[in-house]
Scaffold this motif. Structure first.
Motif, short mmCIF file in Angstrom:
data_model
loop_
_atom_site.label_atom_id
_atom_site.label_comp_id
_atom_site.label_asym_id
_atom_site.label_seq_id
_atom_site.Cartn_x
_atom_site.Cartn_y
_atom_site.Cartn_z
N TRP A 187 0.64 -1.26 0.05
CA TRP A 187 0.11 0.06 -0.10
C TRP A 187 0.69 0.96 0.10
CZ3 TRP A 187 -5.18 0.11 3.62
CH2 TRP A 187 -5.91 1.09 3.11
N MET A 188 1.99 1.40 0.82
CA MET A 188 2.71 2.22 0.97
C MET A 188 2.42 3.51 1.00
SD MET A 188 5.45 1.16 -2.20
CE MET A 188 6.73 2.28 -1.90
N VAL A 189 1.71 3.67 2.21
CA VAL A 189 0.77 4.92 2.48
C VAL A 189 1.84 5.74 3.28
CG1 VAL A 189 -1.16 6.22 3.59
CG2 VAL A 189 -1.24 3.70 2.90
N PRO A 190 1.99 7.20 2.74
CA PRO A 190 3.01 7.95 3.48
C PRO A 190 2.41 8.30 4.95
CG PRO A 190 2.74 8.73 1.25
CD PRO A 190 1.52 7.82 1.45
N SER A 191 3.46 8.48 5.86
CA SER A 191 3.35 8.83 7.08
C SER A 191 2.49 7.95 7.92
CB SER A 191 2.51 10.34 7.29
OG SER A 191 3.34 11.31 6.72
N VAL A 192 2.67 6.69 7.66
CA VAL A 192 1.65 5.42 8.41
C VAL A 192 2.96 4.45 8.74
CG1 VAL A 192 0.33 3.58 8.17
CG2 VAL A 192 -0.50 5.93 7.39
N LEU A 409 -6.11 6.06 -3.55
CA LEU A 409 -6.36 7.60 -3.36
C LEU A 409 -6.00 7.92 -2.13
CD1 LEU A 409 -9.94 8.23 -4.93
CD2 LEU A 409 -7.51 8.41 -5.98
N LEU A 410 -5.55 7.11 -1.14
CA LEU A 410 -5.18 7.34 0.32
C LEU A 410 -3.73 7.49 0.38
CD1 LEU A 410 -7.89 5.05 2.23
CD2 LEU A 410 -7.92 7.54 1.79
N ARG A 411 -3.03 7.28 -0.63
CA ARG A 411 -1.37 7.23 -0.73
C ARG A 411 -1.22 8.71 -0.78
NH1 ARG A 411 -0.57 2.51 -5.24
NH2 ARG A 411 0.09 0.98 -3.80
N ARG A 412 -1.83 9.54 -0.16
CA ARG A 412 -1.35 11.15 -0.29
C ARG A 412 -0.28 11.39 0.80
NH1 ARG A 412 -6.81 11.10 1.53
NH2 ARG A 412 -7.13 12.06 3.66
N ARG A 448 6.02 -1.18 -15.02
CA ARG A 448 6.66 -2.24 -14.48
C ARG A 448 7.15 -1.87 -13.15
NH1 ARG A 448 12.47 -4.70 -16.72
NH2 ARG A 448 12.55 -6.25 -15.10
N LEU A 449 7.18 -0.51 -12.77
CA LEU A 449 7.54 0.18 -11.51
C LEU A 449 6.36 0.32 -10.56
CD1 LEU A 449 10.43 2.63 -12.78
CD2 LEU A 449 10.66 0.39 -11.70
N THR A 450 5.22 0.26 -11.12
CA THR A 450 3.92 0.59 -10.32
C THR A 450 3.73 -0.59 -9.23
OG1 THR A 450 2.74 1.37 -12.35
CG2 THR A 450 1.46 0.82 -10.31
N VAL A 451 3.75 -0.20 -8.04
CA VAL A 451 3.44 -0.81 -6.89
C VAL A 451 1.90 -0.91 -6.58
CG1 VAL A 451 3.88 -1.24 -4.37
CG2 VAL A 451 5.53 -0.01 -5.86
N HIS A 452 1.33 -2.38 -6.87
CA HIS A 452 -0.10 -2.47 -6.71
C HIS A 452 -0.23 -2.95 -5.29
CE1 HIS A 452 -1.17 -2.15 -11.09
NE2 HIS A 452 0.17 -2.52 -11.01
N ARG A 453 -1.32 -2.55 -4.54
CA ARG A 453 -1.78 -3.09 -3.56
C ARG A 453 -2.22 -4.49 -3.78
NH1 ARG A 453 -6.70 -1.01 -2.03
NH2 ARG A 453 -6.93 -0.07 -3.93
#
Length: 754
Positions: A187-192, A409-412, A448-453
């Motif tokens: 998911w790679m959510v910033p500040s989490v 959309l929550l990866r902000r 190819r670099l897209t990180v999918h949840r």
């Protein structure tokens, strides 16, 4: 001053936002002002940057003045919070059991309101201040596949409203740990931040307590948090998995600042009559103060709890009460309530809108008078969304909004809050920066670099390994338009299955409803469904395949596509072939010959003899013989017709059979997205690693007709698409040569001779 604060909040409440107010130096703007200690005029304006008052401030002026008054603002907000807290404690007739614990959010203007109005209404000035970028800690006990799914919806609702960094602490079993760790990593959510704690290590702390609640031993785990969580963690918000937030969690976190020196636990009054003991004849609940408290939402002051000896205190309470009660009915909630009854000074009672309990026969409707009053919704009935409540449709729609909300959309980033990038994020960012946006194949390389949840094991999964180590998992991927194939595959293949599904959040919920309604699918527990969430313009087919491959739990895998039906009995036949071909000690790829039908209704052949008869009559064909013969011609169908033993075939360009291999086989090359060369490249690498391609004489599979995919349409209609695919092929050949040396030169030569 309070009138000015009310003015500020009226503006924000009209926008359905519960926010605190900022005090900024005023210039020529016309707005309510109050004098500051140094004689300057201070302008009251909402914190949100998109409010009308904030928009008229020039950026340069705002930045300079915010720096000047940052410390002064903090002091003023702190004074406001303290004055309101003192006034709230002085007000009469507050939330429920006021004589047992202080209420969190009251103000002096409540003096003329009725007790019910005080319980229900949330005035903006009551929200305690939380510092910008202050880290908020949230703990949750989660076990199993279903609870892991519920946690995602809870987290979405928290992330949607939050404006502060978060640290989630999950006490999990092995299943939930595997699911959630993979999900948050992708998911790679910033500040989490996310931490996991092994529930198995805590079971001995509570396993001695008999518990009738459906949550089982995990329903008692919250009692152990002072021991489970880090010793330097001073406070935490504890949530059940069936919680939905309708506001910023920072508001709840801010209530810690309203605790008195002795208070250690913040809870909402229980909204059912359970602890009153009048639900049925001889109903005998655990002791509680009045209606008792619900533990779906808890503020735990861990530092203070450790100081008073919480672990020993709750144990003594449980031991004493179990002498007469024999078991708990509501898990940890019974023990918390018995403890509070003995120590009422330790509880801080929260307004009931912080835990609106939607079980049957509750007083939850008294917790709110307006939509803006809602803070936290708690689906604490076993009926969940089917619970009886006159506003249940509204609550259900709110819940479904987050259930189907696009998590991407929550990866902000949080505005103004520095974040420590993970090594994965730094590596990804560097790779993105190295891409050339003028490259005609930029979109392919970017994909190819897209990180999918990834949400592993979306549904209940139960697999017991076989003792002979010959088990085989059918591995495939699909999207929403192939969902109708699942029941047929499950009927044809009784062994374990690993499926990766490429879907949006909303489609994943449609799939869930479909699977739960299907008699075939809901009775199969050895099928692992792994959701790869949609993002980007291409179908990342090989990434999705790899998710299914990596999560197979058997020594061998059957690599296929979801629009093929295996012959009846293929599972047992392949297991015997694995032994006969000594695959445990040799490098072999067992080829299952592929056929196809153009008929949507097919009387599926029950044997090789019947298949050959249908082949002669034109009911069946060798797969893609008329559009892509090179893909399967090396199988040598003419030899297969009469073969009685496995036979070896040589690799040829564009060969892409469906094979059985060891699970440790090479992964699919993820540079190939959409249509073209996604399987061809994989077979080529198997050959480079010196796998023998062995065709099985009594195995077959049949491709069922379907509409062309969107990606094949793009391939056929776009010359740039085809050109980029050729570029990727060349790069793959070069990488193969670097990896396997001179042995891989034959692939490059073969490609040039085509």
């Amino acid at each position: 001053m309070l009138s000015f604060v009310s003015w500020c909040c009226k503006i924000n409440c009209s926008r359905n936002a519960q926010v605190a107010c900022c005090l900024l130096p005023a210039d020529s703007l016309t707005a309510p002002r109050i004098p500051s200690s140094d004689g300057r005029s201070l302008l009251l304006t909402p914190c949100l940057a998109d409010t009308p008052a904030a928009q008229v401030l020039e950026r340069a002026v705002l930045e300079s003045r915010v720096r000047e008054v940052e410390e002064e603002n903090r002091q003023i907000r702190l004074q406001l919070s303290q004055s309101q807290g003192m006034a709230g404690q002085a007000a009469d007739g507050n939330y429920g059991n006021q004589q047992w614990g202080a209420s969190a959010d009251t103000g002096p203007e409540d003096g003329d309101n009725t007790a019910e109005e005080k319980n229900n209404h949330t005035g903006c000035p009551r929200s305690p201040t939380v510092q910008k970028c202050e880290l908020i800690h949230v703990a949750c006990v989660c076990a199993g596949h279903n609870a892991s799914r519920d946690v995602v919806t809870l987290v979405k609702s928290v992330l949607f409203h939050r404006r502060n960094p978060l640290h989630f602490h999950f006490i999990t079993d092995t299943v939930a740990n595997r699911i959630l760790s993979s999900l948050f990593q992708s998911w790679m959510v910033p500040s989490v931040q996310v931490s996991f704690y092994d529930a198995d290590e805590l079971k001995s702390e509570v396993s001695w307590i008999p518990n009738k609640h459906y949550s089982g031993i995990y329903g008692l785990m919250k009692l152990t948090l002072t021991k489970a969580l880090p010793s330097d963690l001073s406070k935490v918000i504890v949530l059940d998995t069936d919680i939905t937030f309708a506001t910023d969690i920072a508001e709840l976190w801010g209530i810690f600042r309203k605790f008195t020196d002795k208070q250690v636990i913040g809870l909402v009054e229980n909204q059912s009559d359970w602890y009153l003991g009048n639900l049925w004849k001889n109903h005998k609940p655990w002791p509680a103060l009045g209606r008792g408290f619900n533990t779906g939402v808890i503020l735990l002051y861990l530092e203070r709890l450790r100081r008073i000896g919480w672990e020993q205190m709750w144990r003594l309470t449980a031991e004493r009460e179990l002498m007469s009660m024999l078991s708990t009915s509501l898990a940890d909630q019974d023990i918390f309530n018995a403890f509070i009854k003995q120590n009422p000074v330790l509880v801080h009672q929260l307004p009931c809108f912080w835990n609106v309990q939607l079980s049957d026969h509750t007083r939850s409707e008294q917790c709110y008078t307006e939509v803006s009053d809602l803070k936290v919704i708690h689906w604490n009935s076993p009926k969940k969304l089917r619970v009886k409540n006159k506003h249940v449709e509204f609550f259900r729609n709110l819940y479904l909004t987050f259930l189907e909300y696009d998590g991407n959309l929550l990866r902000r980033e949080l505005f103004g809050c520095p974040t420590q990038a993970s090594p994965e994020s730094i590596k990804l960012q560097k790779a993105l920066e190295e891409l050339d946006e003028d490259d005609q194949c930029y979109d392919f390389r970017r994909e190819r670099l897209t990180v999918h949840r990834v949400h592993l094991y979306f549904l209940q999964y139960d697999y017991t390994p076989t003792e002979d180590n010959t088990d085989i998992t059918l591995v495939a991927q699909l999207s929403m338009d192939r969902l109708q194939m699942l029941e047929a595959i499950c009927k044809h293949w009784e062994g374990p299955i690993s499926l990766a599904l490429y879907m949006s959040d909303a489609e994943a919920q449609q799939f869930l409803r479909y699977a739960q309604a299907s008699e075939v699918l809901k009775n199969r527990k050895n099928v692992g469904y792994h959701i790869v969430y949609k993002e980007g313009q291409f179908y990342p087919v090989n990434l999705v395949r790899n998710v299914a491959l990596k999560n197979a739990n058997t020594p061998y895998v059957f690599l296929t596509d979801v629009d093929f039906l295996p012959m009846y009995g293929l599972y047992d036949y392949l297991r015997k072939s694995v032994v006969q071909m000594d695959m445990a000690h040799t490098k072999k790829a067992l080829v299952v010959p592929a056929f196809e039908t153009l008929r949507y209704r097919l009387s599926f052949p029950k044997s090789k003899a019947e298949l050959l008869s249908m082949l002669d009559m034109g009911t069946l064909y060798t797969f893609r013989y008329h559009v892509w013969p090179k893909g399967h011609a090396p199988t040598n169908y003419a030899k297969w017709r009469t073969a009685t033993t496995p036979y070896k075939v040589e690799w040829e360009p564009d060969f892409e059979p469906y094979v059985v291999v060891r699970r440790e086989c090479p992964e699919y090359d993820q540079r190939f997205v959409g249509f073209g060369w996604n399987k061809v490249s994989h077979i080529m690498e198997l050959d480079a690693q010196e796998y023998d391609l062995m065709v099985l004489p009594n195995a077959f599979m049949i491709h069922m007709p379907h509409a062309p995919s969107f990606d094949i349409s793009k391939f056929r209609s776009s010359s740039s698409y085809r050109n980029c695919l050729n570029t990727l092929k060349d790069e793959f050949h070069q990488d193969l040569s670097r990896k396997y040396g001179s042995a891989a030169l034959k692939y490059l030569t073969a490609q040039r001779n085509i």
